[in-house]
Design an enzyme around this catalytic site. Structure first.
Site, PDB file in Angstrom:
ATOM      1  N   ARG A 174      -0.912-132.841  -5.665  1.00  0.00           N
ATOM      2  CA  ARG A 174      -0.880-133.863  -4.447  1.00  0.00           C
ATOM      3  C   ARG A 174      -0.023-134.972  -4.813  1.00  0.00           C
ATOM      4  NH1 ARG A 174      -6.850-135.499  -3.238  1.00  0.00           N
ATOM      5  NH2 ARG A 174      -5.814-136.228  -1.109  1.00  0.00           N
ATOM      6  N   CYS A 230      -6.608-143.277  -5.413  1.00  0.00           N
ATOM      7  CA  CYS A 230      -6.721-141.696  -5.306  1.00  0.00           C
ATOM      8  C   CYS A 230      -6.482-141.206  -3.841  1.00  0.00           C
ATOM      9  CB  CYS A 230      -7.988-141.395  -5.697  1.00  0.00           C
ATOM     10  SG  CYS A 230      -9.482-142.055  -5.110  1.00  0.00           S
TER      11      CYS A 230
END
Length: 265
Positions: A174, A230
């Site tokens: 990611r 995050c």
């Protein structure tokens, strides 16, 4: 500094136990799991409805709620600034750490965290409780108007102007933009380094010892200022938890994280 509690010590814990289980893939799963079985006496906090505000155009997928609203939520579970709390989840601390960060930021006694999570407790063979009982609410304590230690996109830019080290806690794929299962835009904030949140525990949900934690951080351990983010300000709290274990109490959380940052693109 956080204190991890072994599953065998749960019976002797005299405070309030909070079940933080949740699933990003199914927002109802955590509450349903709680109803099917939980540590006796445990109360439930839901990431989406209790630890987050309503989602807007900006702010990310799990924006921090107003501080007084979260304090009132805790008061509804019988928790104030004198209450000892034990947190657990079944996701290698991802959701328990979010609650830990929120409570600590607002001046509550630093919660303890169950090592190994719910699975470690179940492995002892004790019977889970399936009834969900109501708890008498108490008066919510006074809390700061803003979240101490949390920054927004504008504040992040200011911190980066001070040469802050920006840490992306998401999985490497990611971070690199190779796989994005949740947010509409792939990639990472320019200048961020990658240190996935799973780095700090083993596969059975036990936190690493201090030597291993130091090895994870390497030469970034003493970097200051430091900001961690995050996808939505949840699993980044595991990174902050690891730093607190090592004595760092000055790390910023970018609350909206990537889901907020990419909403401006």
């Amino acid at each position: 500094m956080p204190q991890f509690l072994d599953a065998a010590e749960v019976k002797s814990f005299a405070g309030v136990v909070i079940d933080c289980r949740f699933s990003l893939a199914d927002a109802n799963a955590g509450r349903e799991d709680h109803g099917r079985g939980h540590i006796p006496g445990a109360r439930y906090l839901d990431l989406a409805t209790d630890m987050s505000a309503a989602v807007g155009v900006h702010g990310g997928r799990h924006p921090l709620p107003a501080t007084h609203v979260f304090a009132q939520t805790l008061a509804g579970l019988g928790i104030d600034h004198s209450t000892e709390v034990l947190l657990y989840d079944d996701s290698r601390f991802a959701f328990a750490a979010r609650c830990w960060w929120m409570m600590r930021a607002l001046g509550y006694p630093e919660p303890r965290i169950l090592s190994g999570g719910y699975a470690a407790w179940r492995a002892l063979g004790d019977a889970p409780e399936t009834t969900v009982s109501s708890v008498p609410a108490i008066e919510a304590p006074c809390v700061p108007e803003e979240w101490p230690g949390a920054c927004d996109k504008e504040q992040l830019a200011a911190l980066q102007g001070q040469s802050a080290v920006l840490v992306d806690a998401r999985e490497a794929q990611r971070y690199r933009g190779e796989h994005e299962p949740i947010d509409p835009v792939a990639g990472h904030i320019p200048g961020a380094i990658n240190l996935p949140w799973q780095s700090f525990s083993n596969e059975v949900g036990e936190f690493l010892d201090h030597e291993a934690l130091r090895a994870c951080w390497g030469d970034k351990l003493d970097a200051s200022p430091m900001v961690v983010y995050c996808g939505s300000g949840v699993s980044a709290c595991v990174n902050i938890l690891s730093l607190a274990e090592l004595g760092r109490e000055d790390v910023w959380l970018y609350g909206g994280s990537w889901s907020d940052w990419c909403s401006y693109l």
